[in-house]
Design a protein around this motif. Structure first.
Motif, PDB file in Angstrom:
ATOM      1  N   SER A 148       0.832  -1.205   0.000  1.00  0.00           N
ATOM      2  CA  SER A 148       0.000   0.000   0.000  1.00  0.00           C
ATOM      3  C   SER A 148       0.864   1.250   0.000  1.00  0.00           C
ATOM      4  CB  SER A 148      -0.938   0.016   1.211  1.00  0.00           C
ATOM      5  OG  SER A 148      -0.213   0.326   2.379  1.00  0.00           O
ATOM      6  N   GLY A 149       2.025   1.171   0.656  1.00  0.00           N
ATOM      7  CA  GLY A 149       2.944   2.301   0.672  1.00  0.00           C
ATOM      8  C   GLY A 149       2.463   3.506   1.447  1.00  0.00           C
ATOM      9  N   ARG A 150       1.336   3.386   2.119  1.00  0.00           N
ATOM     10  CA  ARG A 150       0.839   4.533   2.879  1.00  0.00           C
ATOM     11  C   ARG A 150       1.667   4.704   4.145  1.00  0.00           C
ATOM     12  NH1 ARG A 150      -5.148   3.591   3.979  1.00  0.00           N
ATOM     13  NH2 ARG A 150      -4.495   1.427   3.942  1.00  0.00           N
ATOM     14  N   PRO A 151       2.143   5.910   4.395  1.00  0.00           N
ATOM     15  CA  PRO A 151       2.995   6.093   5.571  1.00  0.00           C
ATOM     16  C   PRO A 151       2.208   5.939   6.863  1.00  0.00           C
ATOM     17  CG  PRO A 151       2.515   8.197   4.535  1.00  0.00           C
ATOM     18  CD  PRO A 151       1.941   7.137   3.641  1.00  0.00           C
ATOM     19  N   GLY A 152       2.832   5.307   7.810  1.00  0.00           N
ATOM     20  CA  GLY A 152       2.245   5.157   9.137  1.00  0.00           C
ATOM     21  C   GLY A 152       3.079   5.924  10.143  1.00  0.00           C
ATOM     22  N   PRO A 153       2.942   5.609  11.405  1.00  0.00           N
ATOM     23  CA  PRO A 153       3.683   6.343  12.431  1.00  0.00           C
ATOM     24  C   PRO A 153       5.166   5.985  12.414  1.00  0.00           C
ATOM     25  CG  PRO A 153       2.479   4.517  13.399  1.00  0.00           C
ATOM     26  CD  PRO A 153       2.067   4.589  11.958  1.00  0.00           C
ATOM     27  N   THR A 154       5.984   6.905  12.890  1.00  0.00           N
ATOM     28  CA  THR A 154       7.409   6.646  13.062  1.00  0.00           C
ATOM     29  C   THR A 154       7.611   6.093  14.461  1.00  0.00           C
ATOM     30  OG1 THR A 154       7.996   8.444  11.574  1.00  0.00           O
ATOM     31  CG2 THR A 154       9.708   7.682  13.081  1.00  0.00           C
ATOM     32  N   LYS A 155       8.322   4.983  14.560  1.00  0.00           N
ATOM     33  CA  LYS A 155       8.638   4.373  15.854  1.00  0.00           C
ATOM     34  C   LYS A 155      10.135   4.498  16.098  1.00  0.00           C
ATOM     35  CE  LYS A 155       4.578   2.603  17.033  1.00  0.00           C
ATOM     36  NZ  LYS A 155       3.890   2.957  18.274  1.00  0.00           N
ATOM     37  N   TYR A 156      10.483   4.692  17.361  1.00  0.00           N
ATOM     38  CA  TYR A 156      11.878   4.842  17.756  1.00  0.00           C
ATOM     39  C   TYR A 156      12.279   3.666  18.637  1.00  0.00           C
ATOM     40  CZ  TYR A 156      11.062   9.512  15.996  1.00  0.00           C
ATOM     41  OH  TYR A 156      10.738  10.567  15.180  1.00  0.00           O
ATOM     42  N   PHE A 157      13.500   3.174  18.423  1.00  0.00           N
ATOM     43  CA  PHE A 157      13.970   1.978  19.106  1.00  0.00           C
ATOM     44  C   PHE A 157      15.320   2.226  19.759  1.00  0.00           C
ATOM     45  CE2 PHE A 157      11.231   0.734  15.665  1.00  0.00           C
ATOM     46  CZ  PHE A 157      10.510  -0.354  16.142  1.00  0.00           C
ATOM     47  N   VAL A 158      15.558   1.531  20.869  1.00  0.00           N
ATOM     48  CA  VAL A 158      16.879   1.468  21.484  1.00  0.00           C
ATOM     49  C   VAL A 158      17.158   0.002  21.795  1.00  0.00           C
ATOM     50  CG1 VAL A 158      15.902   2.045  23.767  1.00  0.00           C
ATOM     51  CG2 VAL A 158      18.368   2.231  23.377  1.00  0.00           C
ATOM     52  N   ASN A 159      18.226  -0.527  21.254  1.00  0.00           N
ATOM     53  CA  ASN A 159      18.609  -1.935  21.450  1.00  0.00           C
ATOM     54  C   ASN A 159      17.431  -2.888  21.238  1.00  0.00           C
ATOM     55  OD1 ASN A 159      21.008  -0.740  22.099  1.00  0.00           O
ATOM     56  ND2 ASN A 159      21.276  -1.766  24.039  1.00  0.00           N
ATOM     57  N   GLY A 160      16.603  -2.580  20.270  1.00  0.00           N
ATOM     58  CA  GLY A 160      15.468  -3.436  19.932  1.00  0.00           C
ATOM     59  C   GLY A 160      14.200  -3.151  20.695  1.00  0.00           C
ATOM     60  N   GLY A 161      14.262  -2.392  21.764  1.00  0.00           N
ATOM     61  CA  GLY A 161      13.066  -2.024  22.530  1.00  0.00           C
ATOM     62  C   GLY A 161      12.419  -0.785  21.934  1.00  0.00           C
ATOM     63  N   ILE A 162      11.102  -0.719  21.974  1.00  0.00           N
ATOM     64  CA  ILE A 162      10.377   0.428  21.431  1.00  0.00           C
ATOM     65  C   ILE A 162      10.277   1.516  22.500  1.00  0.00           C
ATOM     66  CG2 ILE A 162       8.184   1.240  20.480  1.00  0.00           C
ATOM     67  CD1 ILE A 162       7.689  -1.619  19.506  1.00  0.00           C
ATOM     68  N   ILE A 163      10.597   2.730  22.108  1.00  0.00           N
ATOM     69  CA  ILE A 163      10.442   3.868  23.023  1.00  0.00           C
ATOM     70  C   ILE A 163       8.975   4.272  22.995  1.00  0.00           C
ATOM     71  CG2 ILE A 163      11.087   6.254  23.465  1.00  0.00           C
ATOM     72  CD1 ILE A 163      13.830   5.585  22.276  1.00  0.00           C
ATOM     73  N   ILE A 164       8.302   4.103  24.131  1.00  0.00           N
ATOM     74  CA  ILE A 164       6.862   4.374  24.178  1.00  0.00           C
ATOM     75  C   ILE A 164       6.551   5.783  24.668  1.00  0.00           C
ATOM     76  CG2 ILE A 164       6.105   1.977  24.343  1.00  0.00           C
ATOM     77  CD1 ILE A 164       6.015   2.274  27.381  1.00  0.00           C
ATOM     78  N   ARG A 165       7.492   6.420  25.363  1.00  0.00           N
ATOM     79  CA  ARG A 165       7.333   7.827  25.763  1.00  0.00           C
ATOM     80  C   ARG A 165       8.668   8.526  25.530  1.00  0.00           C
ATOM     81  NH1 ARG A 165       4.500   9.184  31.313  1.00  0.00           N
ATOM     82  NH2 ARG A 165       4.692  11.226  30.362  1.00  0.00           N
ATOM     83  N   PRO A 166       8.815   9.193  24.390  1.00  0.00           N
ATOM     84  CA  PRO A 166      10.094   9.820  24.067  1.00  0.00           C
ATOM     85  C   PRO A 166      10.195  11.262  24.554  1.00  0.00           C
ATOM     86  CG  PRO A 166       8.649   9.945  22.174  1.00  0.00           C
ATOM     87  CD  PRO A 166       7.880   9.231  23.269  1.00  0.00           C
ATOM     88  N   ASN A 167      11.430  11.748  24.612  1.00  0.00           N
ATOM     89  CA  ASN A 167      11.723  13.181  24.736  1.00  0.00           C
ATOM     90  C   ASN A 167      11.088  13.856  25.949  1.00  0.00           C
ATOM     91  OD1 ASN A 167      13.002  12.813  22.227  1.00  0.00           O
ATOM     92  ND2 ASN A 167      11.131  13.343  21.120  1.00  0.00           N
ATOM     93  N   ILE A 168      11.152  13.215  27.089  1.00  0.00           N
ATOM     94  CA  ILE A 168      10.611  13.813  28.303  1.00  0.00           C
ATOM     95  C   ILE A 168      11.692  14.695  28.917  1.00  0.00           C
ATOM     96  CG2 ILE A 168       9.668  13.370  30.596  1.00  0.00           C
ATOM     97  CD1 ILE A 168       8.823  10.566  29.454  1.00  0.00           C
TER      98      ILE A 168
END
Length: 197
Positions: A142-162
């Motif tokens: 589909s190529g439709r862009p979705g959300p950007t996810k950020y990772f550290v050592n394979g873990g997903i950052i669920i609350r960034p930039n605090i």
């Protein structure tokens, strides 16, 4: 007259709003004092076990990657006891753990790069691998862009930039294990006395 004032207010709001939305969330005066409010009391407890409260209350710019209490409570019992070396002299195990997820300077997710691993404050020179991925909605075709996810050592950052004073905290969805200190060849050959803390 009232509609004129309303439209000026609306224009002002539309001008200011994008800047407000792009700013980081602020939670407290420093990382240490912010962790309870962020429901990261277990990570705060490891900082205390390391005797490093002053580092995380200082005005020195730092970036922390921390797990929250929910992630900690999901760990099986054997992992709770082996998270770090609790019997190490001078609390070196706790110190190594928190230092392995702390970087000097401030890094928000907008600066993440796959180009190289990032150095931590670990005395064993442990690294962090920071990545961002643009997900797709639906199937890949589909190529439709979705959300950007950020990772550290394979873990997903669920609350960034605090923002917490001069510190930035990123909350990860899991308790990350310490990275190995040896290269792959040394680890595979069995010559890896410092591979696991």
């Amino acid at each position: 007259m009232a509609s004129c004032r309303l439209s000026r207010s609306l224009c002002l709001l539309l001008t200011v709003l994008p800047g407000l939305l792009s700013q980081s969330t602020s939670i407290g005066p420093n990382a240490y004092d912010s962790l309870i409010g962020l429901e990261c009391s277990q990570f705060k407890g490891i900082i205390e076990a390391a005797g490093r409260q002053l580092r995380y209350q200082s005005s020195t710019p730092l970036t922390l990657f921390v797990f929250n209490d929910t992630a900690y409570n999901r760990l099986p019992p054997y992992m709770l006891n082996t998270l770090y070396d609790r019997e190490s002299p001078n609390n070196a195990g706790a110190e190594e753990f928190v230092s392995s997820f702390t970087m000097k300077g401030v890094m928000e997710t907008s600066s993440f790069s796959d180009a190289q691993p990032y150095s931590t404050m670990s005395v064993k020179s442990r690294k962090l691998f920071l990545n961002k991925r643009n997900l797709r909605i639906g199937n890949v075709a589909s190529g439709r862009p979705g959300p950007t996810k950020y990772f550290v050592n394979g873990g997903i950052i669920i609350r960034p930039n605090i923002q917490a004073g001069q510190h930035v905290i990123h909350i990860v969805d899991r308790v990350l294990p310490l990275t190995l200190t040896d290269n792959a060849l040394a680890y595979a050959s069995g010559y890896n006395p410092d591979a696991l803390v």
